[in-house]
Design an enzyme around this catalytic site. Sequence first.
Site, short mmCIF file in Angstrom:
data_model
loop_
_atom_site.label_atom_id
_atom_site.label_comp_id
_atom_site.label_asym_id
_atom_site.label_seq_id
_atom_site.Cartn_x
_atom_site.Cartn_y
_atom_site.Cartn_z
N GLU A 139 50.57 -24.50 12.95
CA GLU A 139 51.56 -23.46 12.54
C GLU A 139 52.66 -23.39 13.05
OE1 GLU A 139 50.15 -19.22 12.45
OE2 GLU A 139 48.18 -19.84 11.95
N CYS A 156 51.27 -13.35 6.47
CA CYS A 156 50.31 -13.92 7.31
C CYS A 156 49.23 -13.62 6.48
CB CYS A 156 50.52 -13.47 8.73
SG CYS A 156 49.15 -14.07 9.78
C1 ZDR Z 1 48.97 -18.66 9.26
C2 ZDR Z 1 49.10 -17.38 9.30
N1 ZDR Z 1 48.49 -17.25 10.67
C3 ZDR Z 1 48.03 -16.90 8.26
O1 ZDR Z 1 47.17 -16.47 8.43
O2 ZDR Z 1 48.50 -17.03 7.06
C4 ZDR Z 1 50.72 -17.17 8.95
C5 ZDR Z 1 51.16 -16.98 10.27
C6 ZDR Z 1 52.83 -17.41 10.04
C7 ZDR Z 1 52.91 -18.79 10.05
N2 ZDR Z 1 52.99 -19.23 11.39
C8 ZDR Z 1 54.50 -18.93 9.63
O3 ZDR Z 1 54.62 -19.12 8.27
O4 ZDR Z 1 55.40 -19.12 10.44
#
Ligand code: ZDR
Length: 316
Positions: free
Chosen positions: A247, A100
Amino acid sequence: MQAFLARRPGAASHAVRREGAAALRATTVKFEKYQGLGNDFILVDNRASPEPIMTPEQAAAMCDRNFGVGGDGVIFAMSSDTCDYKMRIYNSDGSEPEMCGNGIRCMAKYIFTHLEGKTEGGAGQDTTYTIETGAGEIVPVIRGSDGQVVVDMGLPILDGPSVPTTLKPTDGDMVVKAPITVAGQDWEVTCVSMGNPHAIVFVPDLDAVDLAKVGPPFEVDPAFPAKINVEFVQVMSPTHLKMKVWERGAGPTLACGTGACALTVAAIKAGEVGDSRACTVTLPGGPLEIEWREANGRIYMTGPAEPSFSGTYHVR
Ligand code: ZDR
């Protein structure tokens, strides 16, 4: 724990309920709340335990914006044998992503202030951490000059099967602008993994995209066996891209760090921005600076991470 041995494209860790994660026996847990461009996370000190101190279900309840603290995910700051710290994260639905990007900026600030008791704005020096993640080692640097966090996000994974997607590669082993029908509409997707999977759709008018309608069917489309984070992108100029994200496991968030990196790579590969390798990505929550560095092929993401509040949560 095999998910942490190396960057594992398409790791099956997502949505796997860890039978081993014991329900938290304590009735309360101290937390800090951070956000990066409005992508908000609950940070927990998990150094005393080798597994997250909460079950995925407890973390999902904590992320509930009415019945819990509210957040796009819970991040567990853990000890590591190979790096300074280890990050594990549960999405707001309790599934576990490999990485993330916004979360790791928040975690760097959390470590600096809460685990190491340092104060920002002092000597103005940069502070670097190595963090073990499901996508391998990731290296955030808190910039002393302005408090922004610059993250070496590593190498993007470009080959389709590793993203993973079952769509037929269109450019070598990469899926670039491949046709797909979702929610009764025809789209072209470019697939990139930053450790977690992303599908990028270039559109002429971002405002015309009904995220609530097309996001959910994209997330679970069978073309994406580990599900997918989907980004819709409008090219404003060769150095400015604007995006909206749905997401995996969290729905429509205000920002997605791994997504901003993935779409910058996609824009270059799809011929949307010429050979410009650095750009500003405007997310719903604000801008991130992304550079895909030619010299080493690695991606660097620069953006903010700020604390919003601290508290004690009553676990349920
Ligand atoms: C998108 C995210 N918040 C970031 O900043 O990279 C990552 C969160 C994870 C995402 N929802 C997933 O790959 O399940």
